[in-house]
Design an enzyme around this catalytic site. Structure first.
Site, PDB file in Angstrom:
ATOM      1  N   CYS A 213       0.844  -1.195   0.000  1.00  0.00           N
ATOM      2  CA  CYS A 213       0.000   0.000   0.000  1.00  0.00           C
ATOM      3  C   CYS A 213       0.882   1.249   0.000  1.00  0.00           C
ATOM      4  O   CYS A 213       1.634   1.453  -0.926  1.00  0.00           O
ATOM      5  CB  CYS A 213      -0.978  -0.036   1.180  1.00  0.00           C
ATOM      6  SG  CYS A 213      -2.361   1.098   0.964  1.00  0.00           S
TER       7      CYS A 213
ATOM      8  N   HIS B  73      -3.607  -5.239   0.129  1.00  0.00           N
ATOM      9  CA  HIS B  73      -3.144  -5.683   1.441  1.00  0.00           C
ATOM     10  C   HIS B  73      -3.226  -7.203   1.508  1.00  0.00           C
ATOM     11  O   HIS B  73      -4.277  -7.747   1.849  1.00  0.00           O
ATOM     12  CB  HIS B  73      -4.026  -5.090   2.539  1.00  0.00           C
ATOM     13  CG  HIS B  73      -3.817  -3.632   2.739  1.00  0.00           C
ATOM     14  ND1 HIS B  73      -2.910  -3.131   3.636  1.00  0.00           N
ATOM     15  CD2 HIS B  73      -4.383  -2.552   2.145  1.00  0.00           C
ATOM     16  CE1 HIS B  73      -2.923  -1.813   3.596  1.00  0.00           C
ATOM     17  NE2 HIS B  73      -3.814  -1.434   2.693  1.00  0.00           N
TER      18      HIS B  73
ATOM     19  N   GLU C  77      -2.217  -9.166   3.705  1.00  0.00           N
ATOM     20  CA  GLU C  77      -2.503  -9.612   5.077  1.00  0.00           C
ATOM     21  C   GLU C  77      -3.980  -9.453   5.439  1.00  0.00           C
ATOM     22  O   GLU C  77      -4.421  -9.914   6.484  1.00  0.00           O
ATOM     23  CB  GLU C  77      -1.629  -8.857   6.084  1.00  0.00           C
ATOM     24  CG  GLU C  77      -1.904  -7.365   6.240  1.00  0.00           C
ATOM     25  CD  GLU C  77      -1.379  -6.527   5.085  1.00  0.00           C
ATOM     26  OE1 GLU C  77      -0.682  -7.075   4.206  1.00  0.00           O
ATOM     27  OE2 GLU C  77      -1.694  -5.328   5.060  1.00  0.00           O
TER      28      GLU C  77
END
Lengths: 289, 228
Positions: B85, B201, B203
């Site tokens: 990001c 993202h 994660e």
């Protein structure tokens, strides 16, 4: 654009509760069990709202956030009683990705600017609880619809966006917990006036309501609670099992179901897709490594 | 003998939530340390530069910590770097977010604001907060993600995005994946050698996102074996 479907989990201390309009809170079970189920069945994000937000409850909230974020790899928004930069920092450290702010920013709107500068706009969700007045205007409330603010909800939405909110979560306090559908006028007027994403909240009683919130309400994301919670409790009693204050009796009486048609995330998303509204397909039927 | 968990440093420069990155690392067997200490970062096997927030603030924070040198040295030595990001954007040459700011310059090309994404004539909201599919670049190769951090991620898999600015690499050969917001197609991840940049993202993108971290682990184990 893909619509996000977001289960909302209201927390009181260590428990998941559901507010029923004019009836107060019911304990449904442990939030982690519900969160794990929603993660596995295709939730795009999760929202945790501490609906009591007492100082005592803060540690238990941080605990739940920490345990959840170790197991669940989708965005988690946490709200309820966050007043200071330090409060926000704590929930982010526990593993939240975004925070939802209401009372603190109603009292001091500049806090939106400060928080979004410190943590990035996309981390700051402003939660607007709005109630319809007899003259057709909408007023913003705080404290789960208990306290009036005197603010016009539409003007407040624009202001919050200008001050740097990354998203708005718009809850109709008239519809919340009723299962009678989202407040479409409220959602549409805000969603069409602000340049940032709007999450519609409050009132979903069946998947068709969700479709309506997107198609007519122009919502960018939709949040719901009862329809998902009741499905989980009804169809997965063992996973949802809870020995504490006992949802079982309440749910056995099936009063909860009177206006709510339980549905899975998959069913909600299939209805969205059938209505021509794009969203991320659920995990059902796909295999992940 | 079981191989020990490879060490990665998650660089804490005060920009956004690093804890979900750490949790994802731990889930796949990476030994992740969240750190703002350049010495700790320099000693680790790989760097993860996460972050949300404004580009200028992010660069300033890295400079204040003395972290830019560590990142540039790591790139020089071929140590894997994963920017996520804002962290991905900081690897680029420059950004025009709230002014004009120089980035780390490890990947050539600017970062630009989304230009008028639309759907059915309606302007789309910015930031782009969405799960969107990632697609192969129009490369000649049959399996362009093999051997990269996207190895064994299915084409068209959905990843979670939150951003207002997009990566604009000068060299299209660096593009690892494209995604789309309305009619706007943008670079959603890129790679140059051991340097990776993900606009999404991983994660927060469920099991397919965790695959990215698992691939990082595998890459580090292979590097470790080759050095031995």
């Amino acid at each position: 654009m893909n619509v996000r479907v977001i289960p909302r989990l209201d927390l009181k201390g260590p428990n998941l509760v559901k507010g029923v309009h004019l009836e107060g809170l019911r304990v449904l079970g442990k939030p982690e069990h519900f969160a794990a189920y929603y993660y596995a069945t295709g939730a795009d994000e999760l929202v945790y709202m501490d609906v009591v937000a007492s100082l005592y409850g803060r540690n238990s909230l941080l605990d739940i956030v920490e345990r959840t974020s170790r197991e669940i790899f989708i965005p988690l928004t946490v709200g309820g009683g966050l007043r200071t930069i330090e409060d926000i920092r704590q929930v982010l450290r526990a593993g939240a990705d975004k925070v939802a702010l209401n009372t603190a920013v109603v009292r001091r709107p500049e806090f939106i600017r400060e928080a979004s500068r410190r943590f990035g706009s996309s981390t700051i969700v402003v939660s607007i609880e709005a109630g319809r007045r007899p003259d057709g205007s909408y007023e913003a409330y705080t404290d789960n619809g208990r306290e009036r603010t005197g603010l016009n909800a539409f003007a407040w939405a624009l202001r919050a966006a200008e001050l740097g909110a990354g998203e708005l979560m718009v809850t109709s306090i008239d519809r919340e917990g009723t299962g009678s559908g989202y407040d479409i006028e409220l959602t549409r007027r805000i969603a069409e006036s602000v340049p940032i994403p709007v999450i519609a909240c409050g009132g979903a009683g069946e998947p068709g309501h969700v479709v309506q919130a997107v198609r007519e309400g122009k919502a960018d994301a939709v949040s719901m609670a009862s329809i998902l919670h009741y499905e989980f409790v009804a169809n997965h009693p063992r996973e949802a099992a809870f020995e504490g204050e006992g949802n079982v009796e309440y749910l056995r009486a099936r009063r909860a179901f009177s206006r709510v048609k339980p549905a899975t995330l998959g069913e909600v998303k299939r209805q969205l897709a059938a209505a021509g509204l794009a969203c991320r397909p659920t995990a059902e039927g796909t295999v992940h490594a | 003998m079981p191989e020990s968990a490879p060490q990665v440093a998650v660089i804490d420069y005060g920009m956004g939530n690093l804890f979900s990155v750490r949790n994802a690392c731990r889930r796949v067997g990476l030994d992740a340390t969240v750190t703002s200490d350049p010495a700790v970062a320099a000693a680790s096997g790989a760097l993860i530069l996460p972050g949300v927030g404004a580009f200028g603030d992010g660069m300033q924070a890295l400079r204040d910590l003395g972290m830019t040198r560590v990142i540039l040295d790591a790139a020089e030595s071929g140590k894997p770097i994963l920017g996520i990001c804002l962290g991905a954007q900081l690897l680029m040459t420059e950004s025009e977010e709230f002014g004009r700011f120089k980035g780390l310059g490890l990947l050539r090309g600017p970062v630009r604001r989304f230009q008028g994404p639309q759907e059915e004539g309606r302007p789309l909201k910015i930031p782009h907060v969405c799960w969107s599919p990632i697609r192969h670049p129009d490369a000649m190769q049959a399996a362009p993600w093999r051997g990269t951090l996207l190895d064994s991620v299915a084409e068209g898999e959905y990843m979670y995005f939150v951003h207002s600015y997009v990566l604009m690499p000068e060299d299209r050969a660096m593009v690892l994946s494209f995604s789309r917001y309305g009619q706007v197609e943008f670079c959603s991840s890129l790679r140059a050698g051991s340097i990776y940049a993900c606009q999404f993202h991983p994660e927060r993108s469920g099991p397919p996102g965790l695959t990215v971290y698992a691939n990082l682990r595998r890459l580090l184990l292979e590097r470790g074996r080759n050095e031995r």
